[in-house]
Scaffold this motif. Structure first.
Motif, PDB file in Angstrom:
ATOM      1  N   PHE A 154     -11.196  -5.249  -7.216  1.00  0.00           N
ATOM      2  CA  PHE A 154     -10.409  -6.210  -6.452  1.00  0.00           C
ATOM      3  C   PHE A 154      -9.330  -5.550  -5.587  1.00  0.00           C
ATOM      4  N   LEU A 158      -6.828  -7.214  -2.353  1.00  0.00           N
ATOM      5  CA  LEU A 158      -5.407  -7.234  -2.672  1.00  0.00           C
ATOM      6  C   LEU A 158      -4.599  -6.512  -1.597  1.00  0.00           C
ATOM      7  N   TYR A 195      -6.292 -12.759  -8.845  1.00  0.00           N
ATOM      8  CA  TYR A 195      -6.689 -11.565  -9.599  1.00  0.00           C
ATOM      9  C   TYR A 195      -6.233 -11.683 -11.058  1.00  0.00           C
ATOM     10  N   ILE A 235     -10.689 -14.844  -3.929  1.00  0.00           N
ATOM     11  CA  ILE A 235      -9.749 -13.837  -3.446  1.00  0.00           C
ATOM     12  C   ILE A 235     -10.031 -13.479  -1.988  1.00  0.00           C
TER      13      ILE A 235
END
Length: 470
Positions: A154, A158, A195, A235
């Motif tokens: 991830f 991010l 997350y 995300i």
């Protein structure tokens, strides 16, 4: 008068469109999730365990038939009712209508499902269709299933979400729209929250369903993979939307419309992804239905209130798979689960309170008066007090600047609170934008745009200012 009504209807219609696009589809989502809660191919019948050989019994079929008929009638009525909202010209009442409609949409199907659950439970006791729950099973091999969620997986989204947040504060520092970088920051922070939710979900308990460890391991892997896919989609979608908001900062005109349309599209995509993933989880349950050969004590009907609310003191986990629809639910016997449930109840109960407050705000006129050489602006309470001695300059205006609300109320018949004007800074605003006259006031500490409930009240204040301020 014609100008005022037109403006009012335009703002209300914007709100109507937002509600229609974001809330109306929930009716059909809930209906299609719950209409087959008693199907013979489901793991549970209205949240109750029932062996397959009993699911085709006449009494069970009758319960299912009655449930489907009631659900269908409720959906038809609830699908028609929102037409009424198009004839409501007041923002607060329109919002109240939609909030109450949403509460009914959420609770009425649950009410029918709970009644069906009670009937199934009574039938089980009457006919002796009960299971013997004695043992809780633990498969140590499930603990060896690797985590699907890691920071490496991830990291890219991010970082991509963090970049526009930093750049927006650097590039737009000192510009008029100081509030908008915070909007970008809010959605950038949502990426991090997604997350955290992904990590947390990955650590949740996976039910032991078989005496065959390989079945349990594959079942756990399939569910973890599905949840990882869901959070990854969320995300990346949130990251794209964060960049979209960042791009909007360069477009001063039409910002509000672009923000509204973008938010609606964002919500629709997130909802669509959620439905797809929940269907995938449901498909996993179906594919493993024939491989389940364990009756676990944790799956006892006595641990489920109406088949919906999970209460099991012997289960230390915060979440478990729901018996209704798709997804997960909390264990209210767990302190964290109970707090989550209470928070949800409080949030729902606060909706009518907020609606009543908004109605009071919209229908309470703005009052501006002068007492002891102090201009007092009050509505439900005193909002601003402006001593005449502190006024450095003032101006009577007939056109308002393009306000951007920071905090406060922004209805058709009143702007009240802190607003920002592009490249001019923050202002305290207290006025009815449907009027024709307003007063711009500058003091040593603050700038104001004020006006009364009508032009006559504003004229009275103007005359007093002209007499006492030179």
């Amino acid at each position: 008068m014609e100008r005022k009504e037109g403006k009012h209807m335009t703002t209300t219609m914007i709100l109507q469109i937002i509600f229609l696009v974001t809330m109306y589809p929930l009716l059909f989502v809930i209906y299609f999730l719950l209409r087959n809660a008693g199907g013979v191919d489901k793991a549970y019948i209205y949240g109750a365990t029932l062996k397959k050989e009993y699911r085709t019994e006449t009494e069970v079929i009758e319960i299912t038939k009655e449930y489907k008929q009631k659900m269908k009638r409720a959906m038809i009525v609830l699908a028609i009712v929102p037409i009424v909202s198009f004839f409501i010209p007041y923002m607060s009442i329109n919002m109240t209508f939609w909030m109450l409609w949403l509460l009914v949409v959420c609770f009425f199907p649950m009410y029918y499902a709970a009644k069906a659950n009670v009937k199934v439970q009574e039938l089980k006791r009457k006919r002796g269709w009960y299971e013997n729950y004695e043992t809780s099973y633990v498969d140590l091999k499930i603990a060896c299933v690797p985590r699907k969620v890691s920071i490496k997986t991830f990291l890219a989204p991010l970082v991509c979400s963090f970049i526009p947040v930093v750049v927006s504060f650097v590039v737009f520092r000192g510009y008029g729209y100081r509030i908008y970088p915070w909007i970008v920051a809010t959605f950038g922070a949502c990426t991090l929250l997604f997350y955290v939710a992904a990590v947390w979900t990955d650590k949740q308990k996976i039910m032991v369903i078989s005496t065959d460890s390989n079945v349990n391991v594959n079942y756990a892997r399939a569910k973890k993979k599905a949840w990882k896919s869901f959070w990854m989609w969320c995300i990346w979608i949130n990251t794209v939307f964060t960049w979209f908001l960042f791009g909007l900062l360069f477009i001063r005109e039409r910002f509000t419309w672009a923000l509204i349309i973008g938010s609606v599209v964002y919500g629709f995509i997130i909802m669509s992804v959620t439905i797809v993933v929940l269907k995938k989880l449901n498909a996993i349950e179906k594919s493993y239905e024939d491989k389940k050969d364990i009756v676990d004590a944790a799956d006892d009907d006595r641990n489920w209130i109406f088949g919906m609310i999970y209460y099991n003191k012997n289960d230390k986990h915060y979440m478990t798979q729901t018996r209704f629809g798709m997804g997960t639910t909390v264990n209210v016997a767990n302190k964290a689960g109970l707090l989550t449930e209470l928070f949800g109840i409080v949030a729902l109960l606060s909706i009518p309170v907020v609606c009543i407050w908004m109605i009071m705000v919209e229908f309470t006129p703005l009052q501006v008066k002068v007492e002891n050489d102090v201009i007092i602006c009050e509505q439900l309470d005193v909002e601003y007090e402006i001593p005449l001695a502190q006024i450095k300059e003032y101006e009577v205006i007939t056109e308002l600047p393009d306000f951007i609300k920071v905090t406060g109320t922004g209805m058709d018949n009143q702007l009240l609170g802190t607003f920002e004007v592009y490249r001019k800074g923050m202002f305290k605003v207290f006025l009815n934008p449907q009027n024709d006259k307003f007063i711009y006031i500058v003091t040593e500490e603050q700038q104001y745009y004020i006006g009364g409930m009508d032009d006559a009240m504003t004229d009275e204040i103007i005359m007093i200012i002209q007499e006492k301020v030179n």
